[in-house]
Design an enzyme around this catalytic site. Structure first.
Site, PDB file in Angstrom:
ATOM      1  CG  ASP A   1      16.787   1.860   8.994  1.00 61.77           C
ATOM      2  OD1 ASP A   1      17.779   1.333   9.541  1.00 61.77           O
ATOM      3  OD2 ASP A   1      15.622   1.500   9.238  1.00 61.77           O
TER       4      ASP A   1
ATOM      5  CB  SER B   1      17.395  -0.829  13.604  1.00 59.64           C
ATOM      6  OG  SER B   1      17.467  -1.145  12.235  1.00 59.64           O
TER       7      SER B   1
ATOM      8  CD  GLN C   1      20.598   0.341  11.434  1.00 61.42           C
ATOM      9  OE1 GLN C   1      20.622  -0.721  10.842  1.00 61.42           O
ATOM     10  NE2 GLN C   1      19.714   1.292  11.149  1.00 61.42           N
TER      11      GLN C   1
END
Length: 300
Positions: A207, A231, A281
């Site tokens: 991430d 996110s 993502q």
């Protein structure tokens, strides 16, 4: 339930991942003592994976996870992780996890586990880039001294993951209009050697910096006062075993941005050029009206 100082080392991250068992398939985890206003997304992904792993039989290992971020996490409160055993099979098992604060889910994840098998194999080739030893961590610290304040303050923190961007100038200043970046990453300190912890560490690492790849082309950053970034979802596919204490090459690419969202895709290679994981993502990258331009603030 462990807590760590802001950023912290690999050992501190291992403490965060050592969830407290409250009841069958119910766990509690903490967050670092931090000046950030919300929980880092990679943390809640990694902790959710740890909770799911504890409900799976020996010999099955995670091969994929898919999660949605629903609400900002509160760093001042513990997070409750509730596991649902959706399916147990001879080859595959499926789990869902809800991460809960204030009685509401902040993150929901599904993860699939598999017994290892032999089969067809192919992979993309790793880009030809300088090795991490040819790149200096001190260069990042020194160059970031001249970067805008948000980036400068970020890189001064101790953190459980060390990063060495291949193109440091583009990483800091975003002047090339590129849509990708290659970054060497590894855990600091000595993380646990167990395969489950290795996967959780990689989930945490995955991430870091990926959403930022959606803004390279636009000369901006998630640190910018002009950008409201967050996110929205996160997916990881685990292909092969790896060692997070050794350098891994994280290759970023953003194929699309639009409708105030950006899509980032990543591939993670080990030193030998083996593709060990793939990541995707999507995130919110909304432009704030009447905010100053980010790099004008830093003199860049």
């Amino acid at each position: 339930m462990s807590q760590a100082n802001e950023g912290g080392s690999g050992a501190a991250l291992a403490g965060l991942l050592d969830l407290e068992r409250l009841e069958e398939d119910l766990y509690r985890g903490g967050s670092p003592v931090t000046t950030w206003q919300r929980v880092f997304g990679g943390q809640v992904v990694a902790q959710s994976l740890v909770a799911a792993q504890r409900s799976v039989g020996e010999g099955q290992f995670v091969h994929s996870l898919h999660g949605y971020f629903m609400r900002p996490g509160d760093t001042s409160l513990p997070i409750i992780f509730q596991v649902d055993r959706m399916r147990d099979g001879r080859s595959f098992s499926t789990r869902s996890v809800r991460a809960i604060q204030h009685g509401k889910p902040i993150f929901m994840m599904a993860a699939s586990f598999q017994v290892e098998e032999e089969g067809f194999e192919h992979q993309d080739e790793m880009p030809d880039v300088p090795p991490p030893e040819a790149l200096s961590a001190s260069d990042l610290m020194n160059d970031s001294e001249h970067a805008p304040a948000p980036i400068r303050n970020y890189w001064k923190r101790e953190r459980p993951i060390e990063l060495r961007p291949v193109d440091l100038e583009d990483f800091l200043w975003r002047k090339k209009g590129s849509r990708g970046q290659c970054i060497w990453i590894r855990a600091t300190g000595e993380p646990p050697k167990g395969r489950d912890y290795q996967a959780a560490f990689l989930a945490y690492m995955s991430d870091m910096t990926l959403l930022d790849s959606t803004l390279y082309f636009h000369g901006s950053s998630v640190f910018s006062d002009r950008v409201q970034g967050a996110s929205l979802d996160h997916a990881v596919w685990f292909h092969r075993t790896f060692d997070v204490s050794d350098w891994l090459l994280y290759v970023h690419h953003s194929p699309f941005a639009g409708n105030a969202r950006g899509l980032g895709q990543g591939q993670i290679f080990d030193r030998a050029g083996r593709l060990v994981a793939s990541v995707a993502q999507e995130g919110l990258i909304r432009i704030r009206e009447n905010a100053p331009r980010f790099y004008e603030q830093g003199g860049g």
